[in-house]
Design a protein around this motif. Structure first.
Motif, PDB file in Angstrom:
ATOM      1  N   ALA A 199     -55.211   8.263  21.735  1.00 31.14           N
ATOM      2  CA  ALA A 199     -56.350   7.363  22.001  1.00 31.14           C
ATOM      3  C   ALA A 199     -57.019   6.969  20.686  1.00 31.14           C
ATOM      4  O   ALA A 199     -57.082   7.754  19.741  1.00 31.14           O
ATOM      5  CB  ALA A 199     -57.356   8.063  22.912  1.00 31.14           C
ATOM      6  N   GLU A 200     -57.484   5.724  20.636  1.00 34.63           N
ATOM      7  CA  GLU A 200     -58.191   5.241  19.448  1.00 34.63           C
ATOM      8  C   GLU A 200     -59.698   5.437  19.632  1.00 34.63           C
ATOM      9  O   GLU A 200     -60.240   5.211  20.716  1.00 34.63           O
ATOM     10  CB  GLU A 200     -57.869   3.765  19.225  1.00 34.63           C
ATOM     11  CG  GLU A 200     -56.402   3.500  18.949  1.00 34.63           C
ATOM     12  CD  GLU A 200     -56.100   2.018  18.795  1.00 34.63           C
ATOM     13  OE1 GLU A 200     -57.070   1.232  18.684  1.00 34.63           O
ATOM     14  OE2 GLU A 200     -54.910   1.657  18.791  1.00 34.63           O
ATOM     15  N   LYS A 201     -60.341   5.866  18.586  1.00 37.92           N
ATOM     16  CA  LYS A 201     -61.787   6.124  18.648  1.00 37.92           C
ATOM     17  C   LYS A 201     -62.494   5.455  17.482  1.00 37.92           C
ATOM     18  O   LYS A 201     -61.911   5.284  16.409  1.00 37.92           O
ATOM     19  CB  LYS A 201     -62.051   7.625  18.634  1.00 37.92           C
ATOM     20  CG  LYS A 201     -61.469   8.363  19.838  1.00 37.92           C
ATOM     21  CD  LYS A 201     -61.781   9.851  19.789  1.00 37.92           C
ATOM     22  CE  LYS A 201     -61.189  10.561  21.011  1.00 37.92           C
ATOM     23  NZ  LYS A 201     -61.493  12.014  21.000  1.00 37.92           N
ATOM     24  N   ASP A 202     -63.782   5.120  17.713  1.00 39.51           N
ATOM     25  CA  ASP A 202     -64.568   4.534  16.626  1.00 39.51           C
ATOM     26  C   ASP A 202     -65.185   5.645  15.793  1.00 39.51           C
ATOM     27  O   ASP A 202     -64.931   6.840  16.030  1.00 39.51           O
ATOM     28  CB  ASP A 202     -65.631   3.583  17.181  1.00 39.51           C
ATOM     29  CG  ASP A 202     -66.609   4.293  18.119  1.00 39.51           C
ATOM     30  OD1 ASP A 202     -66.722   5.537  18.035  1.00 39.51           O
ATOM     31  OD2 ASP A 202     -67.244   3.597  18.936  1.00 39.51           O
ATOM     32  N   ASP A 203     -65.988   5.271  14.812  1.00 43.22           N
ATOM     33  CA  ASP A 203     -66.573   6.247  13.894  1.00 43.22           C
ATOM     34  C   ASP A 203     -67.486   7.243  14.599  1.00 43.22           C
ATOM     35  O   ASP A 203     -67.717   8.366  14.102  1.00 43.22           O
ATOM     36  CB  ASP A 203     -67.356   5.527  12.791  1.00 43.22           C
ATOM     37  CG  ASP A 203     -66.439   4.713  11.890  1.00 43.22           C
ATOM     38  OD1 ASP A 203     -65.218   5.007  11.901  1.00 43.22           O
ATOM     39  OD2 ASP A 203     -66.918   3.782  11.209  1.00 43.22           O
ATOM     40  N   ASP A 204     -67.987   6.865  15.754  1.00 47.62           N
ATOM     41  CA  ASP A 204     -68.891   7.756  16.486  1.00 47.62           C
ATOM     42  C   ASP A 204     -68.143   8.648  17.486  1.00 47.62           C
ATOM     43  O   ASP A 204     -68.766   9.425  18.221  1.00 47.62           O
ATOM     44  CB  ASP A 204     -69.938   6.932  17.246  1.00 47.62           C
ATOM     45  CG  ASP A 204     -70.840   6.154  16.284  1.00 47.62           C
ATOM     46  OD1 ASP A 204     -71.101   6.685  15.182  1.00 47.62           O
ATOM     47  OD2 ASP A 204     -71.232   5.024  16.639  1.00 47.62           O
ATOM     48  N   GLY A 205     -66.818   8.506  17.517  1.00 47.76           N
ATOM     49  CA  GLY A 205     -66.038   9.338  18.424  1.00 47.76           C
ATOM     50  C   GLY A 205     -65.867   8.759  19.794  1.00 47.76           C
ATOM     51  O   GLY A 205     -65.313   9.414  20.697  1.00 47.76           O
ATOM     52  N   ASN A 206     -66.299   7.546  19.994  1.00 42.28           N
ATOM     53  CA  ASN A 206     -66.142   6.903  21.297  1.00 42.28           C
ATOM     54  C   ASN A 206     -64.730   6.309  21.427  1.00 42.28           C
ATOM     55  O   ASN A 206     -64.223   5.663  20.490  1.00 42.28           O
ATOM     56  CB  ASN A 206     -67.185   5.799  21.478  1.00 42.28           C
ATOM     57  CG  ASN A 206     -68.601   6.339  21.419  1.00 42.28           C
ATOM     58  OD1 ASN A 206     -68.909   7.345  22.041  1.00 42.28           O
ATOM     59  ND2 ASN A 206     -69.462   5.665  20.653  1.00 42.28           N
ATOM     60  N   GLU A 207     -64.110   6.515  22.559  1.00 47.38           N
ATOM     61  CA  GLU A 207     -62.744   6.021  22.782  1.00 47.38           C
ATOM     62  C   GLU A 207     -62.754   4.507  22.940  1.00 47.38           C
ATOM     63  O   GLU A 207     -63.440   3.967  23.810  1.00 47.38           O
ATOM     64  CB  GLU A 207     -62.159   6.673  24.032  1.00 47.38           C
ATOM     65  CG  GLU A 207     -60.681   6.339  24.246  1.00 47.38           C
ATOM     66  CD  GLU A 207     -60.078   7.096  25.417  1.00 47.38           C
ATOM     67  OE1 GLU A 207     -59.751   6.429  26.423  1.00 47.38           O
ATOM     68  OE2 GLU A 207     -59.942   8.331  25.316  1.00 47.38           O
ATOM     69  N   THR A 208     -62.010   3.824  22.085  1.00 46.05           N
ATOM     70  CA  THR A 208     -61.940   2.366  22.142  1.00 46.05           C
ATOM     71  C   THR A 208     -60.642   1.881  22.805  1.00 46.05           C
ATOM     72  O   THR A 208     -60.538   0.738  23.234  1.00 46.05           O
ATOM     73  CB  THR A 208     -62.030   1.767  20.730  1.00 46.05           C
ATOM     74  OG1 THR A 208     -60.958   2.292  19.936  1.00 46.05           O
ATOM     75  CG2 THR A 208     -63.364   2.124  20.083  1.00 46.05           C
ATOM     76  N   ALA A 209     -59.646   2.752  22.802  1.00 44.48           N
ATOM     77  CA  ALA A 209     -58.379   2.425  23.473  1.00 44.48           C
ATOM     78  C   ALA A 209     -57.778   3.730  23.976  1.00 44.48           C
ATOM     79  O   ALA A 209     -57.756   4.727  23.258  1.00 44.48           O
ATOM     80  CB  ALA A 209     -57.422   1.727  22.522  1.00 44.48           C
ATOM     81  N   PRO A 210     -57.279   3.756  25.206  1.00 47.94           N
ATOM     82  CA  PRO A 210     -56.759   5.005  25.782  1.00 47.94           C
ATOM     83  C   PRO A 210     -55.408   5.388  25.163  1.00 47.94           C
ATOM     84  O   PRO A 210     -54.713   4.561  24.573  1.00 47.94           O
ATOM     85  CB  PRO A 210     -56.604   4.657  27.264  1.00 47.94           C
ATOM     86  CG  PRO A 210     -56.363   3.184  27.275  1.00 47.94           C
ATOM     87  CD  PRO A 210     -57.197   2.624  26.164  1.00 47.94           C
ATOM     88  N   ALA A 211     -55.073   6.651  25.287  1.00 44.34           N
ATOM     89  CA  ALA A 211     -53.743   7.113  24.871  1.00 44.34           C
ATOM     90  C   ALA A 211     -52.693   6.381  25.694  1.00 44.34           C
ATOM     91  O   ALA A 211     -52.915   6.051  26.867  1.00 44.34           O
ATOM     92  CB  ALA A 211     -53.626   8.614  25.066  1.00 44.34           C
TER      93      ALA A 211
END
Length: 646
Positions: free
Chosen positions: A220-232
């Motif tokens: 999964a892709e995450k932003d700098d704050d740890g929020n998931e921006t794209a799922p695995a």
């Protein structure tokens, strides 16, 4: 795909297949990972065949022209699946290619097995096992396939545990091509690993000229704050470089990559002996990557073998018909030739008449001959290994390839009286460099074996005068010397045919002695001629014998006695040795031998005839021939021995 099976049969493997499977399972334990290379190579071949067939029938692609191989694994089910969307197989083809071993050399293969696992492993690799290597790691293999262009209900499923039987059934299959599922044995879990399978593909199959796909987990892709921006997610990933190795620069290819490509294209397990990689530019532009195997394949003497050098046009496979690209005497060469300028829709019939293909073939032959010449000049030991494996095949060259006769002649190796060693390591250039002053011919003798050649009475005068003689003991040699009549301006001369023309090496004393004995033995020669009139064309005083009492010689333009024996064994009539032909040899006697001198004083005509017949029969035996009436020979010989004992 439906699981419904129809027309299911249970059949037994050929005995040879059972034996081979057992050997693989127990002999290739140290190199198990080759199973994946073999299955991927088969998938690559299936894609090549589809590309070619689709040149004339684009519908075979069935709307999917993106050829590829896929490798998947299932840890829970303990399976590995290899899938290709190549040409596929019909039911008949599955039975022909999977249930049997339709390979020449099978008998020779089993005859060479030693029981030593390490040595037998090498033999298995030399034989090439392909699909059957699946059973090294699997205790059950399921193959499902459908021929491109066939209806969906003409799929075929083949399944076996590799022990003795297999089942084959018709099934529904939506996609063309072949799927192979390996049900792994206990203890083979190391292959249920993405990393392991990827490393095997990169090691052995990176050069395959179509993508080898595996699933790849993308986190999964995450932003700098740890929020998931794209799922695995799981996506397809091409594991190999998927580019034709022969199109790359030589500087960008490692020796290991060359070796692995050879194993793929030759279906061999061992490294090649040497290779040549070249790009030819000009009117006919093409690339070639050709290999000489490290060991002779088992089908070396199979004239119907259909694998050798593959022809590609702009990286599209066209044919592997060996005679299109390489002459028969170089049939051991493996590799690829990729032409740039031929039209993609070229047919095999057009190939046979194509001047461009003829030019490419001529250029490829020159490259291979140059490779062998370089090997002979710079690595004598390696060339000797090559010669021991392929020498008899190379000897076909002067017979088949008139344009390159001189170059091929330079590659030939023989035994000779210079070394008195049965190893064939004397070149014609070596011989010429050692010729005596005034010697104008290259002398040779043909025989059934090295021992027979070395002990031939025809060699006696050559030993006396210190003149080297080539000892030719391979069956092909008789045909070779009929085509290779000279080398470096020196005529090839059999020492068992015609006049020897050694007068220049005789002293005045020897010449005088020859004149005297010729006159002195005129009556003996005439009487022997009368006795042997039905067996010989002429009786002469010999100038080639020093120790033996007599020998047989054929005319300069007649078939040699050795060749006549070969023809007789092949069922051909003509000649002597009981073959009923009109050809009669010349009978030469040695006037300096005690037995011949005794004949001069023999007053008993019957005894004279018996001795003459015995000398003639002995001459036949010394040539390696067989007597028409051995009992009569023994009877005459015993009679003479009895007289001596009185």
């Amino acid at each position: 795909m439906s699981t419904v099976e129809a027309n299911k049969q249970t059949l037994g493997f050929q005995t040879e297949v059972k034996h081979l499977l057992h050997l693989m399972i127990h002999s290739l334990y140290s190199n198990k990972e080759i199973f994946l290379r073999e299955l991927i190579s088969n998938g690559s071949d299936a894609a090549d065949k589809l590309r070619f067939e689709a040149l004339a029938n684009d519908s075979l692609y069935e709307g999917d022209a993106e050829l590829k191989i896929r490798v998947d694994f299932d840890e829970k089910a303990k399976t590995i699946t290899v899938t290709d969307n190549g040409i596929g197989m019909t039911r008949e083809e599955v039975q022909d290619h999977i249930g049997t071993i339709a390979k020449s050399g099978t008998k020779a293969f089993f005859e060479k097995l030693t029981g030593d696992q390490a040595k037998d492993s090498e033999l298995i690799g030399q034989f090439g096992v392909g699909f059957y290597s699946s059973f090294i790691v699997a205790d059950k293999v399921t193959l499902t396939t459908r021929k491109a262009g066939a209806p969906h209900d003409q799929g075929v499923r083949w399944e076996s545990d590799g022990l003795g039987e297999y089942t084959i059934a018709s099934v529904e299959k939506a996609d063309r091509g072949t799927e192979i599922v390996l049900h792994l044995k206990d203890g083979e879990d190391e292959f249920l690993s993405e990393w392991k399978l990827r490393s095997i593909i990169k090691k052995y199959s990176d050069h395959i000229n179509l993508p080898i796909i595996m699933s790849k987990e993308v986190p999964a892709e995450k932003d700098d704050d740890g929020n998931e921006t794209a799922p695995a997610r799981v996506e397809d990933d091409t594991v190999n470089s998927a580019s034709a190795l022969w199109t790359k620069s030589k500087d960008d290819i490692s020796e290991e990559q060359y070796n692995e490509f050879y194993k793929h294209v030759a279906h061999d397990f061992q490294d090649p002996l040497v290779h040549v990689h070249s790009k030819v530019e000009g009117t006919n532009e093409y690339s070639l990557l050709l290999f000489v195997p490290g060991r002779a394949p088992f089908d070396l003497w199979d004239r119907d073998a259909k694998h050798g050098v593959k022809l590609y046009i702009k990286k599209v496979f066209i044919t592997d018909d060996p005679e299109q690209l390489m002459p028969r005497y170089l049939r051991f060469v493996r590799g690829v030739i990729d032409a740039d300028s031929l039209p993609l829709n070229v047919s095999r019939e057009i190939l046979q008449q194509s001047k461009q293909i003829s030019n490419i073939k001529a250029g490829a032959v020159k490259k291979v001959l140059g490779l062998l010449e370089d090997l002979a000049e710079n690595d004598a030991e390696k060339y000797q290994n090559f010669w021991e494996m392929f020498g008899n095949v190379i000897k076909e060259g002067p017979i088949e390839d008139h344009k390159n006769k001189d170059r091929v002649a330079g590659l030939l190796r023989f035994s000779s009286t210079h070394t008195n060693d049965k190893t064939q390591n004397v070149s014609l250039a070596d011989y010429v460099s050692r010729m005596k002053e005034g010697q104008e011919k290259i002398y040779y003798i043909t025989a059934d074996s090295f021992a027979a050649a070395k002990s031939s009475p025809h060699l006696e005068v050559f030993r006396k005068k210190g003149i080297e003689v080539l000892l030719l003991t391979d069956r092909i040699d008789e045909w070779l010397v009929s085509s290779l009549t000279e080398f470096d301006g020196k005529h090839m001369q059999s020492i068992a045919k015609g006049e020897l023309d050694l007068d220049k090496f005789d002293s005045e004393e020897e010449k005088k002695h020859q004149e005297e004995v010729s006159k002195d033995f005129e009556a003996v020669v005439k009487q022997i001629q009368e006795v042997l009139d039905d067996k010989v064309s002429e009786v002469k005083i010999s100038h080639r014998l020093t120790d033996s009492p007599a020998c047989l010689v054929t005319g300069a333009y007649d078939m040699s006695l050795h060749m006549e024996r070969i023809m007789k064994e092949a069922g051909q009539s003509g000649g002597m040795f009981g073959m009923g032909g009109n050809s009669k040899p010349i009978f030469e006697i040695n006037p300096d031998h005690a037995i011949v001198q005794a004949l001069k004083n023999e007053q008993d005509d019957a005894r004279f005839a018996d001795i003459s017949h015995i000398l003639f029969d002995q001459a036949i035996l010394s040539e390696g021939g067989q007597l028409d009436d051995p009992a009569a020979f023994v009877h005459k010989l015993n009679g003479l021995l009895q007289n001596l004992l009185k």
